[in-house]
Design a protein around this motif. Sequence first.
Motif, PDB file in Angstrom:
ATOM      1  N   ALA A  55      11.950 -11.722   6.103  1.00  0.00           N
ATOM      2  CA  ALA A  55      11.216 -10.662   5.402  1.00  0.00           C
ATOM      3  C   ALA A  55       9.754 -10.605   5.821  1.00  0.00           C
ATOM      4  N   SER A  56       9.267 -11.643   6.487  1.00  0.00           N
ATOM      5  CA  SER A  56       7.867 -11.674   6.902  1.00  0.00           C
ATOM      6  C   SER A  56       7.644 -11.056   8.279  1.00  0.00           C
ATOM      7  N   TYR A 218      -2.258 -10.858   2.615  1.00  0.00           N
ATOM      8  CA  TYR A 218      -1.507 -11.084   3.853  1.00  0.00           C
ATOM      9  C   TYR A 218      -0.013 -10.931   3.552  1.00  0.00           C
ATOM     10  N   PRO A 219       0.506  -9.724   3.557  1.00  0.00           N
ATOM     11  CA  PRO A 219       1.893  -9.500   3.130  1.00  0.00           C
ATOM     12  C   PRO A 219       2.910 -10.374   3.861  1.00  0.00           C
ATOM     13  N   GLY A 220       3.647 -11.150   3.088  1.00  0.00           N
ATOM     14  CA  GLY A 220       4.703 -11.981   3.637  1.00  0.00           C
ATOM     15  C   GLY A 220       4.247 -13.314   4.191  1.00  0.00           C
ATOM     16  N   GLY A 257       2.335  -8.521  11.306  1.00  0.00           N
ATOM     17  CA  GLY A 257       3.167  -7.477  11.869  1.00  0.00           C
ATOM     18  C   GLY A 257       3.792  -6.493  10.935  1.00  0.00           C
ATOM     19  N   ARG A 258       3.504  -6.576   9.639  1.00  0.00           N
ATOM     20  CA  ARG A 258       4.151  -5.597   8.762  1.00  0.00           C
ATOM     21  C   ARG A 258       3.209  -5.103   7.686  1.00  0.00           C
ATOM     22  N   LEU A 259       3.588  -3.982   7.101  1.00  0.00           N
ATOM     23  CA  LEU A 259       2.870  -3.425   5.971  1.00  0.00           C
ATOM     24  C   LEU A 259       3.218  -4.188   4.696  1.00  0.00           C
ATOM     25  N   ASP A 264       4.133  -7.944  -2.678  1.00  0.00           N
ATOM     26  CA  ASP A 264       3.419  -8.878  -1.819  1.00  0.00           C
ATOM     27  C   ASP A 264       2.096  -9.307  -2.447  1.00  0.00           C
ATOM     28  N   GLY A 265       1.405  -8.356  -3.041  1.00  0.00           N
ATOM     29  CA  GLY A 265       0.140  -8.682  -3.699  1.00  0.00           C
ATOM     30  C   GLY A 265       0.335  -9.632  -4.864  1.00  0.00           C
TER      31      GLY A 265
END
Length: 360
Positions: A55-56, A218-220, A257-259, A264-265
């Motif tokens: 998922a990251s 930093y999402p994931g 690499g992802r939004l 995530d927050g």
Amino acid sequence: MTTDSTLSPGSSRRGLLRSAAVAVPAAAMLGSLFTDHAVATPRTGLPDYDSIPSASVGPALNADGYHVGRIKENLYWVTDSYYQAMFLSTREGVVLVDAPPTIGHNLHRAIREVTRANGRPEKVTHLVYTHSHADHIGASVIFGEKVTRIAHRRTRELLRAAGDPNRPLPHKTFEDRYVLKAGGERLELSYHGPNHSPDNIFVYAPQYATLMVVDVLYPGWVPFKHLAVSQDIPAWIAAHDVAMDYPWQTLVGGHLGRLGVRADGRVQQQYIADLEASTRAASAALDPTPYFEKYGPSGNSWAIFKTYLDAVAQQAAEPVVAKYRGVLAAADVFTVDNAFTMLESLRIDAGSLGPFGIRP
């Protein structure tokens, strides 16, 4: 988060960072480099790290080493799996937010792909600096002198002091809030005080429910080393709440690499809360006596500080790594460093001095 749509890939192969990506797409590249344990050899001595949660991992890169995708309607993002930029395609040209040097001229290529597909002008008319750091705006120079650069007042001051020709000074600055209107599009730029840097701003696209704030969320993934090498740790932690107060649905965090999505927050907020609680507990529990006894007689004060603080950070990190292993990528890579920085902030900012407090 809106599903990304990859545009047609380029065919040439350019640059050192991109050369690792051209042989395989981004997901496969990350899989080969990180998802399997790194193999330590006697020659390299490189350590092993945990697998990266699927998922990251972000979308695949094209042959030129980047991914460009639509966030929603006229708002796009581009990444090389290390850094990110965001841009609005307007009827008068392109409004770009940040110009990371690792993406470099691929920013031109990404914008060209989008505008050829939608029939809008390719020229970058405005370039917003989120903050002064060279790793996020160090390719500003490639857009020439005619683009209108916009930043916070402190960004201009910091760039003037740096004197870096790759980061030209902004033409327009603001103090608290600036609304950028261009070609029928709108971005809201806001300064909420220092956090990662003294000048880091929040860039919100209300029509697209998208927030770009760099080096905070930093999402994931866990935050970069030493809590994103932030200059004001309490303010950086508070910036998480500021970010979550915006009604965004998509986050552009500036790295990896992802939004991001709102979950995530929340996960990162919990990671920080757990890290602080664990650091406080370790600081209270760890007996400093052996460190003073070992290094005190020789007068090596720095050895006392180093060994004790390192031991607290290690002890604090262990339960946090265990909790977030498989949840946040690289939990085992940077959590000890993050615990050390949390400990120092608790000591010098919050006054939790531990064995270095007022002498009885």
